[in-house]
Scaffold this active site. Sequence first.
Site, PDB file in Angstrom:
ATOM      1  CE  LYS A  41      -3.919   1.918   2.727  1.00 50.50           C
ATOM      2  NZ  LYS A  41      -4.569   1.381   4.016  1.00 50.50           N
ATOM      3  CB  SER A  45      -8.120   0.101   5.855  1.00 45.23           C
ATOM      4  OG  SER A  45      -8.812   1.326   5.749  1.00 45.23           O
ATOM      5  CB  SER A  77      -8.031   3.339   3.130  1.00 46.33           C
ATOM      6  OG  SER A  77      -7.347   2.740   3.860  1.00 46.33           O
TER       7      SER A  77
HETATM    8  N1  GLN Z   1     -13.395   3.385   6.906  1.00 44.41           N
HETATM    9  C1  GLN Z   1     -12.409   3.659   8.095  1.00 44.41           C
HETATM   10  C2  GLN Z   1     -12.439   5.248   8.022  1.00 44.41           C
HETATM   11  O1  GLN Z   1     -12.504   5.639   7.077  1.00 44.41           O
HETATM   12  C3  GLN Z   1     -11.454   2.837   8.148  1.00 44.41           C
HETATM   13  C4  GLN Z   1     -10.186   3.457   7.563  1.00 44.41           C
HETATM   14  C5  GLN Z   1      -8.962   2.568   7.909  1.00 44.41           C
HETATM   15  O2  GLN Z   1      -8.914   1.466   8.568  1.00 44.41           O
HETATM   16  N2  GLN Z   1      -7.638   3.228   7.400  1.00 44.41           N
HETATM   17  O3  GLN Z   1     -11.483   5.670   8.930  1.00 44.41           O
END
Ligand code: GLN
Length: 486
Positions: free
Chosen positions: A87, A186, A162
Site C-alpha cells: 500500500k 481497511s 482504504s
Molecule cells: N473506513 C475507516 C475510516 O474511514 C477505516 C479506515 C482505515 O482503516 N484506514 O476511517
Amino acid sequence: MDRNEILNLTALELAQRIREQKVTSEEAVRAVFENIDEHEYKIHAYLDFWKEESLEKAREIDEMIANRAFQEGSSDLPLLGVPVAIKDNLLLSGKKMTCGSKMLQDFVAPYSATCVEKLEKAGAIIIGKTNMDEFGMGASTEHSFFGATLNPKDPTRVPGGSSGGSAAAVAYGGAFAALGTDTGGSIRQPATFCGLVGLRPTYGSVSRHGLTAFASSMDVAGPITRGTRDAAALFNIVIGPDEKDQTSVSAPKVDLEKMESYDLSGKRIAIPKQLISDGTEENREAMSRAVEFCRENKALVEEIDMPILDYAVAIYYILSSAEASADLSRYDGIRYGYRASGAEDITELYRKTRTEGFGKEVKRRILLGNYVLSSEHFNDCYRQAERARNMLKKAFDEVFTKYDLILCPTAPGEAPLLGEIDKDPLSTYIADLCTVPASLAGLPAVSLPLSSSEKALPVGIQFIGPRFGEQEILGASRFLEKGGQK
Ligand code: GLN
C-alpha cells in the site's frame, strides 16, 4: 507451467515451486505484469510499479537458486521470488510514497518501513505501490487524489478501502499477496469486497516505523491474500519488536502445521448481537451458513449482548479524527510535501498549502478532530470517547474469559456502487460498525470470503480473537476455508 497455472498458485505454493525450480521467479513476475497490462487500465489498483527492476531481481534470485546459493527448503526465505505489492502509505526506500494525496505527490521515501524491509528479507519482490483512500481515510478507495480503484469482481463497484488498491491487485492477479494497513477496517473490508483473506494483526505486533500515520493508536499493517495460509506466512514475516517503534512488541508466530490441524470442535464462539442487527440478505445468509457450519463441527455458538458496541462507531470517529488532526499537522508546506505558491506570509502559506494539498474527506476528519480536541469540547467528546474505549476493551476482555472466538460479518453489505458513498458519508461511517471494535481494542481479526455462488458478489465473515490470538483466529479461518477437518 503456463501463465494461468502460475497465477492460480498461492504465494506460498509459488515460493515452493520456485525453490524446486518448477517455475522461475522471472516467469512469475512476467505473468503478473501480463495481468497488469491487461487489467490495470480498467481497475487502477496501482499508483506505481516497476517491471524491469522486478524482472532483474527475479533473474538474480533464479540464478542464485540455480547455483544452489539457498538451502533447500530454507525457512528464512518463505517468499523467495514471489511478486508482492504494498500500500502506498508504506515507505520503500527510493520510491515515491504518496498516501493517495496531492500533499505527498512528489515525496520519495528516504528509507523503508520495517515491515517492508522484512518482506524483502523474506525473499519477496516488491513490484509496486497500491492505490488507497487519501491517508487511509475512507472505505472505498474513491478518496484518492489519483482517482478511484475499481472492484475487479464487478467494475461498477468499489473495491472497498482504504487498502482497495492492494485488494484489487491481488484479486485480479496483479500480485500474489499484498500489504495493506488497517486503522478501522481497511484491510478486512476491502479483502471482503474482493473475495480475499485480510488479517488485521494485534496492535503493536507489527512495527509502525515507516507506516504513515492516520491514527497512531490503531494503525497496523497486515496481509491481504488469496488464502489463510498466505496470510499466516506474511504475518510471521512482518511481526516483531522494533526499536524504531516504541509501541511494537514481541508476538508469537503462527504455527502453520498446528493451524492445519485446528478443529472447531469444543470451541466457544460468541456473536455480539449488536454486530448482526442490520445487513443485506447475502450477509445474513453468509452468517447463518457460518454459524451452521460451526455448530455442525461441534462448536458452541451463542449470541451475546455487548451494549457498548452501539457506541463503537462514534468512539472510533472521535478518536481517529482527533489523532488524524494531530498526525497530519506536520504537513505545513515547509518541511516536505506540497507547498502552495503565491502566499504572502507564513500563515497564508500554511492555509493555502493545506487547502490545496488535502482532499475533501481528509479535511472533514481534520475539522472533526479539531472540534473534539478544542477546549470547549475536549471533556465531553474526546475524554468521554477515551473512557468509552476503555469500557469497550474491558467488555472484550470479559467476553474472552468465556469464549475462544468472536464471529461476526466483516461489513453489513456487499461492495457499494461507485459514487454511492459520496452521497452520504455518514452512512459509510456507520457501515464500519463490524470492523472498528477490534481496532479500538487492539485485537487481531481476520476476514475470510464466504460467498454462496460464483455469480454473487463476494461477502465475508470475520473472526476476532484476544490479543495475540492469531493462531486461534487463523486456525478457525483455515478450518472454514477447507470446509472442516478432512
Ligand atoms: N473506513 C475507516 C475510516 O474511514 C477505516 C479506515 C482505515 O482503516 N484506514 O476511517
